[in-house]
Design an enzyme around this catalytic site. Sequence first.
Site, short mmCIF file in Angstrom:
data_model
loop_
_atom_site.label_atom_id
_atom_site.label_comp_id
_atom_site.label_asym_id
_atom_site.label_seq_id
_atom_site.Cartn_x
_atom_site.Cartn_y
_atom_site.Cartn_z
N GLU A 81 0.73 -1.10 -0.07
CA GLU A 81 0.11 0.02 -0.03
C GLU A 81 0.64 1.34 0.09
O GLU A 81 0.42 2.29 -0.59
CB GLU A 81 -0.68 -0.03 1.06
N HIS A 104 -12.53 -5.07 8.07
CA HIS A 104 -13.05 -4.78 6.76
C HIS A 104 -14.12 -3.93 6.45
O HIS A 104 -14.77 -4.04 5.53
CB HIS A 104 -13.05 -5.99 5.83
#
Lengths: 340, 325
Positions: free
Chosen positions: B61, B130
């Site tokens: 990321e 999530h």
Amino acid sequence: MVQARFPEPVSDELLDIEDKTRLELYRQVVRLRRFEERAYRLFMDGLVKGTSHLSLGMEAIAAGVATAMREDDYTFCTYRGHAHTLARGVPMDAVMGELLGRQSGVCGGKGGSMHLTSVEHGVMGSYAIIGAHLVIANGAAWSASERGTGQVTVAFFGDGATNIGAFHEALNFAKVWELPIVFVCENNLWMEYTPIDSVTAVEHPAADRASAYGLESIIVDGNDPDAVYDVASRAIGRARSGGGPSMIEAKTYRHGGHSRADPGTYRPEEEVEAWKARDPLGYRDRLLALGMDEAELVAIEDEADADIDAASEAAKAAPLPDLEAAYTNVWADGGWSWRN
Amino acid sequence: MAELITYRDAVKRAIAQEMRRDDSVYLIGEDVGDAGGVFKATKGLLDEFGPVRVRDTPISEEAILGAAMGAAMTGLRPIAEIMFSDFLATCWDLVAVEMAKTRYMTDGQVTLPLVIRTANGGGLRFGAQHSQAVENWAMAVPGLKVVAPSNPHDLIGLFAAAVRDDDPVLFFEQKSLYPTKGHVEEGEIVEELGTAKIVRSGTDVTIVALASMVRRAEQAADELAEQGISAEVIDLRSLVPLDATTIIESVVKTSRLVTVEENPRLCGWGSEVVSLVAEEAFWHLDGPLTRVTTPHIPLPSADALEDEVLPSVQRIVDGCVKAVS
Ligand SMILES: Cc1ncc(C[n+]2csc(CCOP(=O)(O)OP(=O)(O)O)c2C)c(N)n1
């Protein structure tokens, strides 16, 4: 007590480098040294505020790499970035003005010592979060290759950065995308106050990891301007011709402390002495031994002395930033408004 | 002619609209290419634009956002996908400390025209790692623009505006909305950042909602109407820039304010809206400023539990009743 680590013996190989280039390397080293000495003095005088991280003793790396670069290439560096910024041709007074928080500073006083940036010189910023600029530098390299400009990106960083995640992400990414980038690790053996080898699983913190990621990797004497220039020229040339990323691990040492007024006394005295004996300014002796005219070297030294005096005086005399500047350039429209 | 499309397909249409228009727009991220993204929102883009402009990345990321940032400062207009907004925590340095500050620190030398798009929020039973709604993390950092559309039309228009904007934009796609549908006209759609929309007018209470909460606020307004309470619903659409004017004007009219936020309670965006109204419309108020939020807890996975804690239509109705009584 920390075990002292000594420099490798000097190589007696004489590299094939033009006199003109050697003079430029010497000019760079001298100017960077003069600047850093003055920055330290102005810090101790209370004129450089906040913090500053000097490259005293490490000048040959910025000098050697910058001399091997094309004018439109990009550099990314760290909070220890005075030398790298100057070496790309940013005027001393703009850098000194920034250190003193003046309007004349290269960032108008909004960046400070740790964030020197001059986009018009390809100096794309100095970043103070360890490792972050390595992934950002990849982006500039990616963009250059997409735009087909042939520009190469160089990212300078310290040995301590080799243990942070962004370093590892950056190396893998650069290789997988075959980016035109050269990573330059300035391994000065110390992070802040802790030796790099006491916290690192491999012997050569940058080079060993880079090889594992498939990058071309080379270890060089970072106190020898010729050697740095030579490996940088090759790595930059490879990147420019589509050969992908490389890692240069340059062994060096900082003469002073980590930052501010740190005297660096946590280091073994014999280690400091041995490295000071390998001062990059010793390059002068090599140039004389090669038969170069001492008058030319003196002229370079005199010019650097005059320039640093002028830059310091100009910075001291420069106005403080307009207070309005605190409210500009948050956004591309120039302002800071977050609401209507 | 308007067409009924999903929020998911609106993502693809928005990206394609901008990539066709401007060669300097690139899309990078994990699985965005052949796989079409884990939510299939980018399916087909690889076929149209090829593997150079639509490019898969490693699971890195920081490297993804670093690539976007370095490219943006040197002439590209990248779109970077962070698969789930929860993962922004792994690269928050790039977002909050690098992208957000570099223009300012360099006094305008560096411009960062980039968009980070990310699937945000709960409702899909994915559990606490999530499902977070994290718009308010971004809102707290000067230098970031923050957008969260509630329907396919706005998604396209605001996405186009984000890509064309010269500042870094965090574009939150509310993942519970991907299958929802809305009418979208043909042709290019471009809207303006920082503009809220009054999606229903009313006179008794102003409900300010964002993304997935907008539809719920409208349903609550239907129920309130049956009780004789007329609610005005504002779809905020972007947190930064914030359309304070539309909110204040509405509260001046209704004298009451309820915010509906998917994020957990403390320091949610609604607290900023409430404080703004308290400072600037205080003398127009006739009831307590009320926030409806997810309680200050991580999100549970079980459907019964997740439904219990996300703001429901009933809780919005209750909040409005409290504000008007
Ligand atoms: C992510 C992060 N962690 C810690 C620091 C604090 N810090 C600043 S410099 C430094 C030492 C870095 O050493 P090295 O990478 O060897 O570079 P040098 O300072 O020797 O040039 C540390 C720990 C930081 N700036 N960023």
